[in-house]
Design a protein around this motif. Structure first.
Motif, PDB file in Angstrom:
ATOM      1  N   CYS A 189       0.860  -1.175   0.000  1.00 33.93           N
ATOM      2  CA  CYS A 189       0.000   0.000   0.000  1.00 33.93           C
ATOM      3  C   CYS A 189       0.898   1.228   0.000  1.00 33.93           C
ATOM      4  O   CYS A 189       1.848   1.320   0.795  1.00 33.93           O
ATOM      5  CB  CYS A 189      -0.908  -0.016   1.230  1.00 33.93           C
ATOM      6  N   ILE A 190       0.627   2.185  -0.874  1.00 33.98           N
ATOM      7  CA  ILE A 190       1.516   3.329  -1.091  1.00 33.98           C
ATOM      8  C   ILE A 190       0.705   4.610  -0.961  1.00 33.98           C
ATOM      9  O   ILE A 190      -0.471   4.664  -1.326  1.00 33.98           O
ATOM     10  CB  ILE A 190       2.180   3.257  -2.481  1.00 33.98           C
ATOM     11  N   ALA A 191       1.340   5.644  -0.437  1.00 34.57           N
ATOM     12  CA  ALA A 191       0.694   6.945  -0.322  1.00 34.57           C
ATOM     13  C   ALA A 191       0.442   7.528  -1.712  1.00 34.57           C
ATOM     14  O   ALA A 191       1.307   7.471  -2.591  1.00 34.57           O
ATOM     15  CB  ALA A 191       1.549   7.898   0.501  1.00 34.57           C
ATOM     16  N   GLU A 192      -0.724   8.090  -1.897  1.00 33.82           N
ATOM     17  CA  GLU A 192      -1.146   8.552  -3.218  1.00 33.82           C
ATOM     18  C   GLU A 192      -0.293   9.703  -3.734  1.00 33.82           C
ATOM     19  O   GLU A 192      -0.060   9.827  -4.934  1.00 33.82           O
ATOM     20  CB  GLU A 192      -2.613   8.972  -3.148  1.00 33.82           C
ATOM     21  N   ASP A 193       0.209  10.556  -2.847  1.00 35.78           N
ATOM     22  CA  ASP A 193       0.966  11.715  -3.290  1.00 35.78           C
ATOM     23  C   ASP A 193       2.373  11.355  -3.765  1.00 35.78           C
ATOM     24  O   ASP A 193       3.125  12.235  -4.196  1.00 35.78           O
ATOM     25  CB  ASP A 193       1.050  12.761  -2.177  1.00 35.78           C
ATOM     26  N   LEU A 194       2.749  10.081  -3.713  1.00 34.90           N
ATOM     27  CA  LEU A 194       4.058   9.649  -4.193  1.00 34.90           C
ATOM     28  C   LEU A 194       4.052   9.249  -5.658  1.00 34.90           C
ATOM     29  O   LEU A 194       5.104   8.939  -6.215  1.00 34.90           O
ATOM     30  CB  LEU A 194       4.567   8.470  -3.355  1.00 34.90           C
ATOM     31  N   LYS A 195       2.888   9.230  -6.293  1.00 32.60           N
ATOM     32  CA  LYS A 195       2.821   8.826  -7.696  1.00 32.60           C
ATOM     33  C   LYS A 195       3.742   9.642  -8.589  1.00 32.60           C
ATOM     34  O   LYS A 195       4.488   9.086  -9.401  1.00 32.60           O
ATOM     35  CB  LYS A 195       1.377   8.900  -8.190  1.00 32.60           C
ATOM     36  N   PRO A 418      -4.830   8.010   0.336  1.00 30.75           N
ATOM     37  CA  PRO A 418      -4.453   9.381   0.709  1.00 30.75           C
ATOM     38  C   PRO A 418      -3.462   9.383   1.864  1.00 30.75           C
ATOM     39  O   PRO A 418      -3.413   8.443   2.670  1.00 30.75           O
ATOM     40  CB  PRO A 418      -5.795  10.017   1.113  1.00 30.75           C
ATOM     41  N   ARG A 419      -2.667  10.441   1.938  1.00 28.51           N
ATOM     42  CA  ARG A 419      -1.657  10.522   2.984  1.00 28.51           C
ATOM     43  C   ARG A 419      -2.288  10.422   4.375  1.00 28.51           C
ATOM     44  O   ARG A 419      -1.715   9.803   5.283  1.00 28.51           O
ATOM     45  CB  ARG A 419      -0.911  11.850   2.835  1.00 28.51           C
ATOM     46  N   SER A 420      -3.472  10.991   4.550  1.00 30.49           N
ATOM     47  CA  SER A 420      -4.124  10.975   5.863  1.00 30.49           C
ATOM     48  C   SER A 420      -4.530   9.576   6.304  1.00 30.49           C
ATOM     49  O   SER A 420      -4.739   9.333   7.493  1.00 30.49           O
ATOM     50  CB  SER A 420      -5.357  11.880   5.838  1.00 30.49           C
ATOM     51  N   ALA A 421      -4.651   8.640   5.361  1.00 37.68           N
ATOM     52  CA  ALA A 421      -5.067   7.279   5.698  1.00 37.68           C
ATOM     53  C   ALA A 421      -3.883   6.352   5.940  1.00 37.68           C
ATOM     54  O   ALA A 421      -4.080   5.194   6.324  1.00 37.68           O
ATOM     55  CB  ALA A 421      -5.949   6.710   4.588  1.00 37.68           C
ATOM     56  N   MET A 422      -2.663   6.822   5.736  1.00 35.57           N
ATOM     57  CA  MET A 422      -1.477   5.982   5.942  1.00 35.57           C
ATOM     58  C   MET A 422      -1.117   5.939   7.424  1.00 35.57           C
ATOM     59  O   MET A 422      -1.445   6.865   8.193  1.00 35.57           O
ATOM     60  CB  MET A 422      -0.309   6.530   5.128  1.00 35.57           C
ATOM     61  N   PRO A 423      -0.467   4.855   7.897  1.00 30.89           N
ATOM     62  CA  PRO A 423      -0.080   4.755   9.311  1.00 30.89           C
ATOM     63  C   PRO A 423       0.798   5.922   9.755  1.00 30.89           C
ATOM     64  O   PRO A 423       1.614   6.433   8.976  1.00 30.89           O
ATOM     65  CB  PRO A 423       0.684   3.422   9.366  1.00 30.89           C
ATOM     66  N   TYR A 424       0.631   6.328  10.996  1.00 30.41           N
ATOM     67  CA  TYR A 424       1.358   7.480  11.541  1.00 30.41           C
ATOM     68  C   TYR A 424       1.895   7.136  12.920  1.00 30.41           C
ATOM     69  O   TYR A 424       1.182   6.586  13.769  1.00 30.41           O
ATOM     70  CB  TYR A 424       0.438   8.699  11.620  1.00 30.41           C
ATOM     71  N   GLN A 555      -0.963   4.851  14.472  1.00 30.72           N
ATOM     72  CA  GLN A 555      -2.352   5.130  14.148  1.00 30.72           C
ATOM     73  C   GLN A 555      -2.579   4.948  12.653  1.00 30.72           C
ATOM     74  O   GLN A 555      -1.705   5.257  11.844  1.00 30.72           O
ATOM     75  CB  GLN A 555      -2.717   6.566  14.556  1.00 30.72           C
ATOM     76  N   PHE A 556      -3.751   4.453  12.299  1.00 34.41           N
ATOM     77  CA  PHE A 556      -4.097   4.291  10.895  1.00 34.41           C
ATOM     78  C   PHE A 556      -5.612   4.414  10.753  1.00 34.41           C
ATOM     79  O   PHE A 556      -6.366   4.309  11.726  1.00 34.41           O
ATOM     80  CB  PHE A 556      -3.601   2.948  10.350  1.00 34.41           C
ATOM     81  N   VAL A 557      -6.055   4.632   9.530  1.00 37.92           N
ATOM     82  CA  VAL A 557      -7.481   4.762   9.243  1.00 37.92           C
ATOM     83  C   VAL A 557      -7.978   3.436   8.691  1.00 37.92           C
ATOM     84  O   VAL A 557      -7.465   2.946   7.675  1.00 37.92           O
ATOM     85  CB  VAL A 557      -7.746   5.909   8.239  1.00 37.92           C
ATOM     86  N   ASN A 558      -8.950   2.827   9.346  1.00 38.69           N
ATOM     87  CA  ASN A 558      -9.467   1.543   8.885  1.00 38.69           C
ATOM     88  C   ASN A 558     -10.461   1.740   7.748  1.00 38.69           C
ATOM     89  O   ASN A 558     -10.730   2.865   7.309  1.00 38.69           O
ATOM     90  CB  ASN A 558     -10.105   0.767  10.047  1.00 38.69           C
ATOM     91  N   TYR A 559     -11.038   0.633   7.270  1.00 38.07           N
ATOM     92  CA  TYR A 559     -11.944   0.695   6.126  1.00 38.07           C
ATOM     93  C   TYR A 559     -13.246   1.444   6.437  1.00 38.07           C
ATOM     94  O   TYR A 559     -13.948   1.875   5.535  1.00 38.07           O
ATOM     95  CB  TYR A 559     -12.270  -0.711   5.627  1.00 38.07           C
ATOM     96  N   ASN A 560     -13.544   1.603   7.721  1.00 43.40           N
ATOM     97  CA  ASN A 560     -14.744   2.343   8.105  1.00 43.40           C
ATOM     98  C   ASN A 560     -14.474   3.839   8.221  1.00 43.40           C
ATOM     99  O   ASN A 560     -15.360   4.602   8.617  1.00 43.40           O
ATOM    100  CB  ASN A 560     -15.284   1.816   9.435  1.00 43.40           C
TER     101      ASN A 560
END
Length: 720
Positions: A189-195, A418-424, A555-560
């Motif tokens: 899984c890759i951060a979208e802004d790295l494309k 999105p970057r906000s959904a990646m683990p932090y 911390q990470f954003v789950n599918y919900n």
């Protein structure tokens, strides 16, 4: 090579191979603990690495970067010389686009010896992947009669840093090794802004012949201006069409050399107005959507049976004259060299310059009307016109692209979030750029990757520690002393000899202070000896004792869409990742391959690849392993349905029609009606049924569970 390494902490028997025997993988730090097969994979992957836009230096170098930079494709002055001529393949003002440049030089050590330096706009030895050359300030300001020194760099690849002379490829990404619902096994899984950072440049060529049997239509002109091609510097449209050619009737009055108005099938006149629409029988030459044309080479011959219109030749003649002017400039430069008054009668030419002048002379001779010289392409003469278009475009990183680290940990990008959904990591304030499976290191036996991440984690946290120290006590002598001691302590944990070298070089307090300032700004950058005397286990124990390299609950954003914290500690640290040449191409998702008569996908020829608006090559997406998994988890008949869609021509056409006619192609209720098109119509199945019938067996089909779309094939003897 077995050797015993004794330290204060432990005593280990190191049975790993000496890194000096690793070959090309010896540039990889800490690889002595990786399995031989994984190191062999690394050696093969290093030749597949693409030049991406986000190339950075690795945090830990293996000591070969300086040597590698000297063997990359670049333009270097071969000897001390003076510039005699500067020749461009296209005018400098052509759409403001820079062209290839030719420098004719004379040696300062051996007067009368002339050579040539080619400074191209781009470099490409692959079928599509390449890069744009970066011209140095010296090349940008070069003038005739300038003196160049041996070894002066004129142009280099983006993988070489001109200031330090070090080789850099790949991108440093913060990687989290943890379980993820976004991918399994080698999925990442890759951060979208790295494309954009992981993207690369593709450079392709298309050669279009015409004149005697076909003519280009007025695709980019209007009723008054005939323009069959775009110009250099223009961008191709969303449809990706470069040009369209139309065959002319060989039985019509088009063969009359006195009449410059050939007809199509003897029916309609060919003029600027009637040739503005694409016909179904036309040949469409395809480039890439939104690609930029960087070069157009136009060659003209003078056959007796030309079918070209007079007005169609205006744009083509412009580029043909530019090409002819380029060759004439080369010949004039040679005439100046051999001038009996101001030149050298006995001038000596390098083999490369001699070959270039011979080609220029032959091209000038063949481009003259009524010339006896014929230009051949293989065993066939070149058509009246031959246009070679070179275009470039940026291939963005997408789902399906392949990446690897320096220890052979290859992964496939399956999801971009999105970057906000990646683990932090809230403690160390670091966001993950990529998520990889945490069990991959054990499965692949490449622990060198974990050591690399442990070192970079210690380096990142030491940078935070130094900056916090500056905030606490301010920038003073005590700050510099404490910070420098901690930096040297980190170097000693990784490679004591490098720490000793750094300490030896920094002989003054000013140098030590400057080193601390650089570390506080940029973080850890260090080199390791390729014959490390310390084991990875010993190195890890030292780091654990003196630095915090443990993971944190991230911390990470789950599918919900909810913010969640992991139960286990996860280390997020920098790992150097490379984009490999197996980049994803979204067009393969809608590929409709050409088929042989037995229903086997056929390989399209070169002409089909360049003239098809959609890819006609087969894509392997379903093999034996996938078939076994599908049979075990899906209802009966699902596998037969999947295979039949690719091998049954009627079902294939019906499915393509359903996709193109659907209001929402991503939501189709039924792509193929099996009541109308049964599964038994596939060519491979029909061939197999025929052979089985000859041997006394039949294939019968029946419905499973009452569903029309599920069938099963059963082999029975005729006497049953």
């Amino acid at each position: 090579m077995d050797r015993i390494i004794e330290t204060d902490e432990s005593k280990w028997i190191n049975r790993s191979m000496d890194p000096r025997l690793h070959g090309s993988s010896s540039r990889v730090p800490f690889s002595q603990g990786d399995s031989p097969s994984r190191r062999d994979m690394v050696a093969s992957q290093l030749s597949q690495v693409l030049a991406t836009f986000g190339n950075t230096f690795p945090r830990i170098m293996g000591g070969q970067e300086k040597e590698l930079a000297t063997y990359t494709h670049r333009v270097v002055v071969p000897f001390e010389c003076v510039v005699k001529n500067i020749i461009r393949t296209h005018p400098k003002t052509h759409n403001g686009f820079e062209s290839d440049i030719i420098l004719i030089i004379e040696s300062m050590d051996s007067f009368g010896y002339f050579d040539v330096i080619e400074v191209p706009y781009s470099h490409c030895m692959d079928s599509q992947f390449g890069y744009r050359y970066i011209k140095t300030e010296l090349m940008k300001k070069i003038r005739v009669n300038d003196i160049l020194n041996k070894g002066d760099l004129l142009a280099h690849s983006p993988n070489v840093d001109p200031d330090s002379g070090l080789y850099k490829s790949g991108t440093g990404l913060n990687v989290a090794l943890m379980g993820s619902l976004c991918g399994v096994e080698d999925g990442a899984c890759i951060a979208e802004d790295l494309k954009p950072i992981l993207s690369t440049v593709c450079i392709k060529k298309v050669t279009i012949p015409f004149g005697t049997h076909s003519i280009p239509i007025n695709l980019f002109g209007n009723h008054e201006t005939y323009k069959p091609f775009m110009d250099v510097g223009d961008y191709i449209g969303d449809d990706g069409i470069l040009a369209v050619t139309r065959k002319t009737d060989s039985l019509s009055d088009a063969q009359n050399p006195n009449q410059r108005r050939p007809s199509l099938l003897g029916m309609s006149l060919l003029d600027a107005t009637s040739l503005m629409e694409i016909d179904t029988s036309d040949t469409t030459w395809v480039g890439a959507p939104n690609a930029r044309i960087i070069k157009m080479d136009v060659i003209r011959t003078y056959p007796k049976n030309s079918n070209m219109l007079t007005e169609t030749e205006e744009q083509l003649a412009q580029y043909a004259d530019q090409k002819l002017m380029y060759y004439q400039q080369l010949v004039r430069a040679y005439a100046t060299i051999k001038d009996p008054i101001n030149g050298y009668v006995d001038a000596r030419l390098s083999p490369r310059l001699s070959t270039m002048l011979e080609r220029a002379g032959s091209m000038i001779a063949h481009c003259t009307p009524k010339s006896p010289v014929k230009l051949m392409r293989g065993h066939e003469p070149v058509d009246e016109w031959e246009v070679t278009i070179t275009f470039e475009y940026e291939l963005n990183s997408a789902e399906g692209s392949k990446y690897t680290d320096a220890n052979g940990g290859k992964v496939i990008g399956v999801t971009f979030l999105p970057r906000s959904a990646m683990p932090y990591d809230p403690v160390n304030k670091v966001h993950a750029d990529m998520v990889m499976l945490d069990q991959a290191t054990g499965n692949r036996t490449n622990p060198g990757r974990d050591i690399y991440m442990a070192v970079t984690a210690a380096g990142h946290r030491l940078k935070n520690e130094i900056n916090a120290l500056a905030d606490e006590i301010g920038i003073c002598d005590e700050y510099y002393e404490r910070a420098y001691d901690r930096i040297i302590e980190l170097y000693e944990c990784v490679d004591p000899r490098y720490a000793n070298d750094v300490f030896t070089v920094h002989t003054t307090q000013a140098k030590r202070n400057a080193h601390v300032d650089k570390y506080a700004r940029h973080g850890l950058y260090m080199a390791t000896y390729y014959d490390l005397k310390m084991s990875n286990t010993d190195r890890l124990l030292r780091l654990r004792e003196k630095f915090n390299i443990r993971g944190e609950r991230v911390q990470f954003v789950n599918y919900n869409g909810e913010l969640e914290t992991t139960e286990e500690e996860v280390l997020i640290a920098e790992l150097h990742m490379y984009t490999l040449e197996k980049a994803a191409d979204k067009s393969t998702a809608v590929s409709s391959p050409e088929m042989q008569h037995f229903g086997i996908p056929a390989n399209p020829n070169t002409l089909q690849k360049k003239t098809s608006l959609y890819p006609e090559y087969a894509t392997r997406f379903f093999g034996e392993a996938e078939a076994n998994a599908t049979v075990s988890i899906t209802p009966k008949g699902t596998l037969s349905e999947i295979y039949d869609r690719g091998f049954n021509p009627t079902a294939h056409v019906e499915m393509m029609y359903s996709i193109m006619m659907a209001e929402n192609p991503m939501d189709i209720d039924c792509a193929v009606d099996r009541d109308m098109i049964p599964i038994a119509g596939g060519r491979p199945l029909a061939t197999s049924a025929h052979m089985l019938k000859i041997s006394g067996k039949n294939i019968t089909f029946k419905k499973i569970n009452g569903h029309n779309q599920h069938y099963a094939g059963l082999v029975k003897r005729n006497d049953d």
